[in-house]
Design a protein around this motif. Sequence first.
Motif, mmCIF file in Angstrom:
data_model
loop_
_atom_site.group_PDB
_atom_site.id
_atom_site.type_symbol
_atom_site.label_atom_id
_atom_site.label_comp_id
_atom_site.label_asym_id
_atom_site.label_seq_id
_atom_site.Cartn_x
_atom_site.Cartn_y
_atom_site.Cartn_z
ATOM 1 N N MET A 230 17.103 -6.026 -4.915
ATOM 2 C CA MET A 230 16.824 -5.047 -5.961
ATOM 3 C C MET A 230 17.585 -5.374 -7.242
ATOM 4 O O MET A 230 17.031 -5.301 -8.348
ATOM 5 N N ILE A 231 18.835 -5.770 -7.118
ATOM 6 C CA ILE A 231 19.630 -6.117 -8.295
ATOM 7 C C ILE A 231 19.052 -7.344 -8.988
ATOM 8 O O ILE A 231 18.899 -7.371 -10.215
ATOM 9 N N LEU A 232 18.720 -8.363 -8.203
ATOM 10 C CA LEU A 232 18.180 -9.595 -8.779
ATOM 11 C C LEU A 232 16.837 -9.337 -9.466
ATOM 12 O O LEU A 232 16.585 -9.810 -10.581
ATOM 13 N N ALA A 233 15.956 -8.582 -8.790
ATOM 14 C CA ALA A 233 14.636 -8.308 -9.357
ATOM 15 C C ALA A 233 14.748 -7.472 -10.628
ATOM 16 O O ALA A 233 14.061 -7.738 -11.628
ATOM 17 N N ALA B 196 10.295 -15.824 -12.849
ATOM 18 C CA ALA B 196 11.293 -16.303 -11.886
ATOM 19 C C ALA B 196 11.309 -15.482 -10.598
ATOM 20 O O ALA B 196 11.972 -15.867 -9.630
ATOM 21 N N LEU B 197 10.573 -14.359 -10.586
ATOM 22 C CA LEU B 197 10.564 -13.520 -9.388
ATOM 23 C C LEU B 197 10.023 -14.265 -8.174
ATOM 24 O O LEU B 197 10.486 -14.047 -7.044
ATOM 25 N N LYS B 198 9.045 -15.158 -8.380
ATOM 26 C CA LYS B 198 8.468 -15.872 -7.235
ATOM 27 C C LYS B 198 9.508 -16.748 -6.542
ATOM 28 O O LYS B 198 9.473 -16.937 -5.319
ATOM 29 N N TRP B 199 10.467 -17.265 -7.324
ATOM 30 C CA TRP B 199 11.516 -18.089 -6.723
ATOM 31 C C TRP B 199 12.512 -17.236 -5.945
ATOM 32 O O TRP B 199 13.067 -17.681 -4.934
ATOM 33 N N VAL B 200 12.725 -16.007 -6.412
ATOM 34 C CA VAL B 200 13.573 -15.076 -5.654
ATOM 35 C C VAL B 200 12.921 -14.756 -4.310
ATOM 36 O O VAL B 200 13.561 -14.816 -3.252
ATOM 37 N N TRP B 201 11.616 -14.430 -4.346
ATOM 38 C CA TRP B 201 10.928 -14.088 -3.098
ATOM 39 C C TRP B 201 10.852 -15.282 -2.160
ATOM 40 O O TRP B 201 10.944 -15.120 -0.935
ATOM 41 N N LEU B 202 10.695 -16.486 -2.709
ATOM 42 C CA LEU B 202 10.678 -17.681 -1.854
ATOM 43 C C LEU B 202 12.039 -17.882 -1.190
ATOM 44 O O LEU B 202 12.123 -18.193 0.003
ATOM 45 N N LEU C 14 19.196 -18.979 -14.053
ATOM 46 C CA LEU C 14 18.027 -19.062 -14.923
ATOM 47 C C LEU C 14 18.138 -20.232 -15.888
ATOM 48 O O LEU C 14 17.136 -20.877 -16.221
ATOM 49 N N VAL C 15 19.349 -20.517 -16.320
ATOM 50 C CA VAL C 15 19.564 -21.646 -17.216
ATOM 51 C C VAL C 15 19.403 -22.954 -16.454
ATOM 52 O O VAL C 15 18.824 -23.929 -16.954
ATOM 53 N N ALA C 16 19.886 -22.983 -15.198
ATOM 54 C CA ALA C 16 19.849 -24.208 -14.396
ATOM 55 C C ALA C 16 18.441 -24.567 -13.932
ATOM 56 O O ALA C 16 18.111 -25.737 -13.774
ATOM 57 N N GLY C 17 17.599 -23.540 -13.653
ATOM 58 C CA GLY C 17 16.236 -23.844 -13.236
ATOM 59 C C GLY C 17 15.812 -23.110 -11.985
ATOM 60 O O GLY C 17 16.607 -22.402 -11.352
ATOM 61 N N LEU D 210 20.231 -19.099 -5.123
ATOM 62 C CA LEU D 210 21.014 -17.863 -5.254
ATOM 63 C C LEU D 210 20.450 -16.773 -4.347
ATOM 64 O O LEU D 210 21.190 -16.108 -3.616
ATOM 65 N N ALA D 211 19.124 -16.580 -4.386
ATOM 66 C CA ALA D 211 18.492 -15.561 -3.541
ATOM 67 C C ALA D 211 18.651 -15.898 -2.065
ATOM 68 O O ALA D 211 18.903 -15.016 -1.241
ATOM 69 N N PHE D 212 18.528 -17.177 -1.729
ATOM 70 C CA PHE D 212 18.647 -17.610 -0.336
ATOM 71 C C PHE D 212 20.019 -17.278 0.235
ATOM 72 O O PHE D 212 20.143 -16.678 1.307
ATOM 73 N N PHE D 213 21.064 -17.646 -0.481
ATOM 74 C CA PHE D 213 22.416 -17.409 0.038
ATOM 75 C C PHE D 213 22.794 -15.933 -0.011
ATOM 76 O O PHE D 213 23.493 -15.442 0.887
ATOM 77 N N ALA D 214 22.334 -15.218 -1.024
ATOM 78 C CA ALA D 214 22.670 -13.797 -1.130
ATOM 79 C C ALA D 214 22.080 -13.002 0.027
ATOM 80 O O ALA D 214 22.741 -12.131 0.608
ATOM 81 N N VAL D 215 20.830 -13.305 0.393
ATOM 82 C CA VAL D 215 20.187 -12.602 1.496
ATOM 83 C C VAL D 215 20.566 -13.229 2.840
ATOM 84 O O VAL D 215 20.777 -12.524 3.832
ATOM 85 N N GLY D 216 20.672 -14.555 2.878
ATOM 86 C CA GLY D 216 21.002 -15.236 4.129
ATOM 87 C C GLY D 216 22.352 -14.845 4.685
ATOM 88 O O GLY D 216 22.542 -14.771 5.901
ATOM 89 N N ARG D 217 23.292 -14.563 3.803
ATOM 90 C CA ARG D 217 24.625 -14.137 4.235
ATOM 91 C C ARG D 217 24.542 -12.860 5.068
ATOM 92 O O ARG D 217 25.154 -12.755 6.140
ATOM 93 N N GLU D 218 23.761 -11.894 4.598
ATOM 94 C CA GLU D 218 23.591 -10.652 5.341
ATOM 95 C C GLU D 218 22.795 -10.901 6.620
ATOM 96 O O GLU D 218 23.067 -10.310 7.663
ATOM 97 N N GLY D 219 21.799 -11.793 6.533
ATOM 98 C CA GLY D 219 20.956 -12.059 7.686
ATOM 99 C C GLY D 219 21.688 -12.725 8.827
ATOM 100 O O GLY D 219 21.468 -12.395 9.999
ATOM 101 N N VAL D 220 22.565 -13.663 8.510
ATOM 102 C CA VAL D 220 23.339 -14.334 9.560
ATOM 103 C C VAL D 220 24.227 -13.331 10.276
ATOM 104 O O VAL D 220 24.376 -13.364 11.503
ATOM 105 N N GLU D 221 24.827 -12.436 9.508
ATOM 106 C CA GLU D 221 25.642 -11.378 10.117
ATOM 107 C C GLU D 221 24.808 -10.548 11.078
ATOM 108 O O GLU D 221 25.236 -10.241 12.200
ATOM 109 N N THR D 222 23.588 -10.203 10.671
ATOM 110 C CA THR D 222 22.702 -9.415 11.523
ATOM 111 C C THR D 222 22.339 -10.165 12.793
ATOM 112 O O THR D 222 22.364 -9.602 13.894
ATOM 113 N N ALA D 223 21.996 -11.450 12.659
ATOM 114 C CA ALA D 223 21.607 -12.255 13.816
ATOM 115 C C ALA D 223 22.742 -12.349 14.827
ATOM 116 O O ALA D 223 22.530 -12.205 16.033
ATOM 117 N N LEU D 224 23.963 -12.550 14.340
ATOM 118 C CA LEU D 224 25.110 -12.666 15.244
ATOM 119 C C LEU D 224 25.411 -11.338 15.918
ATOM 120 O O LEU D 224 25.739 -11.291 17.110
#
Length: 311
Positions: A35-38, A49-55, A124-127, A134-148
């Motif tokens: 939500m913050i990123l979007a 850039a939203l499509k890259w966040v969702w990907l 956004l500047v980097a591409g 950024l989206a992958f690690f931000a969400v993946g961090r929470e997801g790994v915690e959930t999986a464990l």
Amino acid sequence: MSVLAAGTAPSIATQLFGSGLIGLREGLEAGIVVMILAAFLVKAERRDALKWVWLGVGIAVAMVAAIFLVIHYGTSTVTGLTAEIIAGVASLVAVAIVTTMVLWMRKAARTISHDLKAGMEKALVAGPIAVLTLAFFAVGREGVETALLMVGYAENTAGSAWPLVGLLLGIVAAAVLTVLLYIGAVRLDFAKFFKYTGIFLIIVAAGILGYGVHALQVGGVLPGGSALAFDISGGYDASSWYGTVLAGVFNFRPDPTVLQAVAWAGYLVVVLFLFLRPVSAPKRAPEPSASPTASAAPERTASPSPDETVS
């Protein structure tokens, strides 16, 4: 898989409740991040850039599902004492990571909105790849915690699929709540929500720790497998509503070993103290610009900013 299991899985309602609350809590954390990123991208007029966040979010979800399936179903193919040792080690690793994440979130919650926006401004500047990462690690961090958490939580459910169903229902509820929060349809006291659900996760993690210690004792890795702290099996009905809740949600045993009981109590005392102690207010850094490419982009307020509820 485990000789520690009681032979029958806890009730379906118990499995759904425990895993559903985990899914709701962890799913809402991930939802707030998205939500913050979007919201930042919409305000910066960078909807492209939203499509890259969702990907990035999609890849993170796929990774988390793979971790859960590999650990959970991989260990289910092993039997005997080897299975107990693997389950014990996996439980201890899960507790260590979950504890680290819960304590980190306690301090990071105050600045997570600013940190994510600053990170997205640079991405956004980097591409596109940087935005995806950024989206992958931000969400993946929470997801790994959930999986464990779920791997350790589901160890005593005799291979039942209901914990996974409850987790998915909790995540769906979190997604709906996130959308309602974004459009301003509901308000939620995040400080209280994450405080009380954090306490719940710590108690669950204590049960997983106790389970892991006992599994390693059964496997011969740790001593004291026959030294019981107490035994209330005679007056304890494992099939009752309280028995299924205690076993299904908190991994409670009516006959814990001394080492298991000490580990459980010691973990609760130390981690709850660290979690509940006051957090010093951080120094407020300037909010990042809504547009990384223009010094004065016009603000758009079509959607309420999540800062009002996340900061």
